[in-house]
Design an enzyme around this catalytic site. Structure first.
Site, short mmCIF file in Angstrom:
data_model
loop_
_atom_site.label_atom_id
_atom_site.label_comp_id
_atom_site.label_asym_id
_atom_site.label_seq_id
_atom_site.Cartn_x
_atom_site.Cartn_y
_atom_site.Cartn_z
N HIS A 149 6.32 -1.23 3.67
CA HIS A 149 6.06 -2.70 3.56
C HIS A 149 5.43 -3.33 2.73
O HIS A 149 4.40 -2.91 2.04
CB HIS A 149 5.87 -2.96 5.38
CG HIS A 149 4.48 -2.19 5.43
ND1 HIS A 149 3.91 -0.92 5.67
CD2 HIS A 149 3.08 -2.71 5.50
CE1 HIS A 149 3.05 -0.66 5.68
NE2 HIS A 149 2.24 -1.65 5.72
N ASN A 200 1.03 -1.27 0.03
CA ASN A 200 0.05 0.05 -0.10
C ASN A 200 0.87 1.17 -0.10
O ASN A 200 1.84 1.27 0.55
CB ASN A 200 -0.78 -0.06 1.12
CG ASN A 200 -1.67 -1.20 1.41
OD1 ASN A 200 -2.25 -1.83 0.21
ND2 ASN A 200 -1.89 -1.82 2.63
N HIS A 258 2.97 -6.90 2.28
CA HIS A 258 2.21 -7.84 3.01
C HIS A 258 2.12 -9.15 2.16
O HIS A 258 1.97 -8.96 0.72
CB HIS A 258 0.71 -7.46 3.03
CG HIS A 258 0.35 -6.33 3.71
ND1 HIS A 258 -0.11 -6.41 5.15
CD2 HIS A 258 0.43 -4.94 3.75
CE1 HIS A 258 -0.34 -5.03 5.72
NE2 HIS A 258 0.02 -4.24 4.87
#
Length: 112
Positions: A98, A85, A100
């Site tokens: 980051h 994101n 996921h």
């Protein structure tokens, strides 16, 4: 102020760590959205994808390779989703880049 991920890297906050090397860290998400859900983060403080520059290629490449390796180690042989994101509109909640990695069940599309 350091993000929660910076504190995890510094071991100020505990995490279930799955992988660590000089460039990145992988650990289980504390609020999983799938049976297997872990994060891969660069150790370098990069706010989001929008903040990447040419010098970050090796770091981001390493994060993606680690995502693949940990997914295999976690038994995600049927597939998984890799999500990053970017910014508020993209759903980014922590100001530290980051990835996921989610799997362990059939994932639907669109995600949300």
């Amino acid at each position: 102020m350091p993000s929660i991920f910076t504190k995890i890297i510094a071991r100020e906050i505990p995490a279930d760590i799955l992988h660590e090397d000089d460039l990145c860290l992988a650990f289980r998400d504390i609020s999983p959205k799938a049976p297997t859900h872990f994060l891969v983060i660069p150790k370098k403080e990069i706010v989001s994808l929008a903040d990447l520059n040419d010098e970050d290629q090796a770091i981001i490449g390493r994060c993606v390779v680690v995502a693949s390796q940990v997914a295999a180690a976690e038994g995600l042989t049927g597939g998984y989703r890799l999500v990053c994101n970017c910014g508020d509109d993209g759903g980014q909640e922590v100001p530290h880049l980051h990835f996921h990695v989610m799997g362990g069940r059939k994932l639907t599309w669109p995600p949300g």
